[in-house]
Enzyme design. Structure first.
Site, PDB file in Angstrom:
ATOM      1  CB  SER A  51      -8.085   4.078   2.992  1.00 31.94           C
ATOM      2  OG  SER A  51      -7.368   3.201   3.728  1.00 31.94           O
TER       3      SER A  51
ATOM      4  CB  SER B 269      -8.677   1.300   5.821  1.00 31.36           C
ATOM      5  OG  SER B 269      -9.309   2.497   5.874  1.00 31.36           O
TER       6      SER B 269
ATOM      7  CE  LYS C 127      -3.876   2.119   2.532  1.00 34.16           C
ATOM      8  NZ  LYS C 127      -4.827   1.971   3.744  1.00 34.16           N
TER       9      LYS C 127
END
Lengths: 485, 485
Positions: free
Chosen positions: B151, B175, B76
């Site tokens: 997210s 997330s 990420k």
């Protein structure tokens, strides 16, 4: 109207840790800009603080030294404001739960009285960097040096217990003495190791209610602090006597120009939005750890002064002067141990040596004369090998690196003549070659003869090239002159 | 090859069925070919990946047994990667190349994994739909008109589309779990403090936690084995041995007490989602687990408490992005304030600005107690809810989110509707508990996630339960149409 001044201090003390409070970067003073700032100090994304245990221990030691409550759990908080030399956009500090709670510091007043100044609390925090607005920077552009960012500080907050500049200075000096004795601060004021914010208000004599205060920030010398207080007190009294009002504001004092100006008013003050820093756990200090630190606490100035009085038979004044700075106290004790003459050592350390160091702007640590060397000199004064006048020459010699006292005495032939046979013949010789002076002495009224002795002494000392032991000479001289009468 | 799980890839590498270079090339080429449709990868590190795979093959030939040797993964874009742009999904950091690796990234390197690139995400991890990314939204591989969740939408979508067998992600309010649910994959948010936050760009420090995403619980266990560590650089990291999460996957769930919070099955829950979740719970019953109805009475307060605490912390965490040191800086600032204003107005998107404003407001003088103080109290109540529940049950299960993936723009003008997307996931972050999501059904050809919440540091039990479920169901093996071959 008579006015009364009320003063409280906030003192920032840089802790003498090797690394910063939340990173492993060095805290050494004077490096090239931005060479001592790591990713954490630069607030690079994703970096996290880790608290320096040494900084916590130093803060606790200060707390113990002023007999304060130690916060069993202290909490770091974020104080939010934007400024380029504050890389994270917040300062990590303490607010609700500081590491050091209420305590007291005793100060000595000029009249000999002791006054207790209450400490509200002391908390740990990180220093900001420095903005550079001058030098190589074009107008409108500033440089930022983050070497200082993250340097550990304790901020000591006093109660408004001081009523004039002298007390404030005495308090500041006492704090300086305590933190340097503890070894938690290098005490180098010129490098910003201690900085003072002074809260000042005035009120009519006898009035209970405090007047509106101003805060003069960032004073970094005792002298500037004293001057700034006098100036601000005068200003406030002038304003009030002219029927004006004091505005609550932050002020800056320029020690060079001796001018103060308003920096920002209360209305312009930031809302710092403090909240507990989620990156740091609350600092828990066990009783055991506190006791461990207490047991390792060095002797503090007040205790040292008392010990000097008892152990070395010094006057309260001498003991006070010599115990204020740990380095000087250590130097004194080392010298006294070697010289075995504390009184003489006290005189030399607080007299000749201190004066010379002052003149040359050196600290005791930088003294060219070592404690052993000074002791060597004192031994020779005490055993009458040299006179005090010669001693000053020898001291100069040591200072200039010519060697130890004995080497210099030998090399310069300064050894004092105390051999009574040699002195007797020297006196006899001078009397014989100065018949006119002898006649004059004999013819002088007996009450006034004493005044004539100086002339003989001068001649004899001159003849001995200053090496004759003056006490012995004067005894022999008196005896010989009496024989001539 | 891309349909293999990590477990299968490790076997294939060990048995020389294929090389790391082959599988790395394969996934790189899939990303290049297929990802334009999904936008899940922001930065592809092709050359580095090929070089790392070549070295991994040498290691494998020597019989190297680093647990993930030669396995490609995506990180990420919130994890700092040395020498590789780390944007956090923001224009603010579009040009930011960290000179250090996050501990998580370092742990993967040490374990022999190959980084393929960095995945798309909501800006600064603020969002539940991946619509707030500066790099454009990620599209859900199951329905490209729908969101992948956020997210960590990039990581979830990439795994669903078989662009990588595993990825790192982070979870502040859901997330990891919510995008895992919406994309039909398995994701685990560990106990707060289990995975180091060093080098993971902070959103809300007291809630943020990194974790793995993969297709199966078995793979998540492998990833967590290397991801979890005690890290002295993160003060909130817990010093506790990392168990082997793969060790007990095969254990039976017979007698396992599963708590079903009634508050998780109330109004607002999609009927199809509820049905899928209830059927999954029935599976557990069939396997011999015991279902126990429980209550988490303060669940309804979690969203409001979260939307005070998270923005408050974020408002300070994001202050460092000021245009002074790195990242975006506006052109020709006319003074300092202009620099701050325009840099932050240009660099941050709407949702980030909204949360900074909310957080700043909540911490402001006069509002702190009513908002931040109260939210902290609620947080404690929520923690107590769970503590009481775990006295009666071993795990808690329910839906991960109220409904399957929604269409782009459908909640764009209603931030509160978007915030409610996290109603079942937020409580665990507030309590610091571990949570995971695994595929458990389909509604309108869109995946549904089953959430498992464990007690502190009970990840092994959660993974065991999830793995057992995946032994008797095949939801985790299903792939979106058109990406299988």
């Amino acid at each position: 109207m008579n006015w009364e001044t009320v003063i409280g201090l906030e003192v920032h003390v840089q802790l003498a840790t090797k690394t910063k409070i939340f990173s492993a970067a060095s805290t050494a003073f004077g490096a090239e800009p931005n060479t001592q700032a790591c990713a954490i100090d630069l607030a690079m994304p994703g970096t996290l603080p880790v608290v320096n245990q040494q900084a916590i221990d130093y803060a606790v030691m200060f707390g113990l030294a002023i007999d304060a409550e130690i916060g069993k759990t202290s909490v770091f908080e974020r104080k939010n404001y934007f400024y380029p030399d504050l890389p994270k956009g917040y300062q990590t500090t303490q607010l609700e739960q500081p590491v050091v709670g209420p305590g007291t510091v005793d100060i000595q007043l000029d009249n000999g009285d002791t006054k207790s100044v209450r400490i509200h609390h002391a908390h740990l925090e990180e220093d900001a960097g420095k903005s550079l607005h001058e030098g190589d920077f074009r107008s409108g552009v500033s440089g930022i040096d983050l070497n200082r960012a993250g340097t550990p500080l304790i901020e000591i907050v006093s109660e408004p217990d001081m009523s004039n500049a002298q007390e404030a200075v005495a308090f500041a000096k006492k704090l300086h003495s305590i933190v340097t004795s503890l070894g938690i601060c290098d005490g180098e004021m010129s490098q910003g190791s201690m900085r003072f914010d002074v809260n000042i208000s005035v009120r009519p004599q006898g009035e209970e209610k405090l007047g509106t205060r101003t805060e003069t920030k960032n004073l970094n010398s005792f002298k500037f602090m004293e001057d700034a207080i006098h100036l601000e007190v005068e200003r406030q009294i002038d304003v009030l006597e002219d029927g004006g009002e004091i505005k609550q504001e932050t002020r800056l004092y320029n020690g060079e120009t001796k001018v103060a100006r308003s920096m920002r008013s209360k209305e312009e003050a930031n809302d710092y939005r403090y909240f507990p820093c989620p990156d740091l756990l609350p600092v828990v200090i066990s009783d055991e750890h506190v006791e461990q630190l207490r047991s390792k606490l060095p002797e503090l100035p007040d205790a040292k002064q008392q010990r000097f009085i008892e152990q070395y038979d010094l006057s309260e004044y001498d003991a006070g002067v010599l115990s204020t700075h740990a380095a000087i106290a250590n130097y004194f004790e080392k010298t006294a141990t070697h010289s075995k003459n504390a009184k003489l050592t006290a005189n030399w350390v607080s007299g000749e040596l201190s004066a010379r160091l002052n003149t040359e702007s050196l600290s005791i640590g930088q003294s060219p004369v070592s404690a052993e060397q000074l002791a060597g000199l004192i031994v020779r004064i005490a055993d009458n090998s040299i006179s005090s006048k010669m001693a000053k020459q020898v001291f100069d010699g040591i200072w200039n690196g010519e060697g130890d006292a004995d080497q210099i005495i030998e090399k310069r032939g300064l050894k004092q003549v105390s051999d009574s046979g040699a002195l007797e013949s020297m006196v006899a010789e001078v009397l014989a070659s100065n018949q006119a002076m002898v006649d004059d002495y004999i013819n002088t009224d007996p009450d006034k003869r004493k005044k004539k002795l100086g002339g003989f002494m001068g001649q004899i000392m001159k003849a001995s090239k200053g090496q004759a032991n003056p006490q012995q000479v004067s005894q022999i001289l008196a005896k010989k002159l009496a024989e001539l009468l | 090859m891309h349909n293999f799980t990590i477990t299968e890839l490790i076997d294939g590498l060990k048995n020389r069925v294929f090389s790391s270079t082959e599988i790395t090339q394969h996934f790189l080429s899939r990303i290049k070919t297929l990802d334009p449709a999904f936008n899940s990868v922001i930065t592809l590190t092709e050359d580095q990946a090929i070089e790392a795979a070549r070295l991994a093959d040498q290691q494998l030939a020597k019989g190297d047994s680093a647990p993930l040797c030669g396995i490609p993964v995506l990180h990420k874009d919130i994890f700092c990667t040395n020498g590789v742009r780390t944007s956090c999904g923001s224009k603010m950091l579009d040009n930011f190349v960290p000179p250090y690796d996050a501990t998580v990234v370092e742990n993967f390197k040490t374990s022999g994994a190959i980084m393929l690139g960095k995945t798309n995400m909501d800006e600064f991890a603020m969002g539940s739909s991946n619509e707030t990314s500066f790099y454009g939204p990620v599209k859900n591989p199951w329905a490209t008109n729908s969101v992948p969740g956020g997210s960590s939408g990039g990581s979830a979508a990439a795994i669903a589309a078989r662009l990588a067998p595993g990825a790192t992600a982070t979870d502040t309010g859901g997330s990891i779990r919510q995008p895992a649910a919406l994309c039909g994959i398995t994701g685990l948010k560990p106990t707060y403090g289990r995975v180091s936050r060093w080098g993971m760009i902070a959103f809300a420090s007291s809630l943020d936690q990194g974790g793995p995403m993969a297709r199966t619980a078995e793979d998540c266990a492998l990833l967590l084995n290397c991801m979890a560590s005690y890290d002295q650089k993160d003060s909130t990291c817990v010093d506790r041995p990392v168990p082997n999460y793969s060790a007990n996957l095969g254990d039976s769930v017979k007698g396992l007490r599963i708590g079903i919070p009634k508050e998780y099955f109330s109004e607002g829950l999609n009927a199809g989602t509820e049905k899928a979740v209830r059927e999954s719970l029935a599976e557990y019953e069939k396997m011999g687990a015991e279902l126990v109805e429980i209550s988490l009475p303060n669940t309804g307060l979690s969203v409001p408490a979260y939307y005070v605490i998270a923005p408050a912390e974020a408002s300070a965490n994001l202050s460092r992005f000021d245009g002074v040191k790195y990242g975006h800086r506006c052109d020709n600032p006319k003074d300092l304030e202009d620099l701050y204003r325009r840099t932050r107005a240009e660099g941050f998107g709407d949702e980030v600005q909204r949360r900074i404003l909310i957080g700043t407001y909540c911490l402001s003088a006069g509002y702190y107690d009513a908002y931040y103080g109260k939210a902290q109290q609620v947080r404690e109540l929520i923690r107590q809810d769970f503590t009481q529940a775990f006295e009666k049950v071993d795990l808690i299960m329910g839906p991960t989110c109220p409904s399957p993936a929604f269409e782009f723009g459908s909640k764009g003008n209603d931030p509160v509707a978007m915030y409610l997307e996290d109603i079942y996931t937020i409580s665990t972050n507030l309590a610091g508990l571990p949570g995971m999501s695994l595929p458990c059904g389909m509604v309108d050809n869109k995946p549904v996630g089953l959430q498992i919440i464990g007690n502190y540091f009970d990840e092994a039990r959660m993974l065991n339960a999830a793995h057992q479920f995946q032994q008797v169901t095949d939801w985790h093996t299903q792939a979106p149409e058109g990406i299988e071959s």
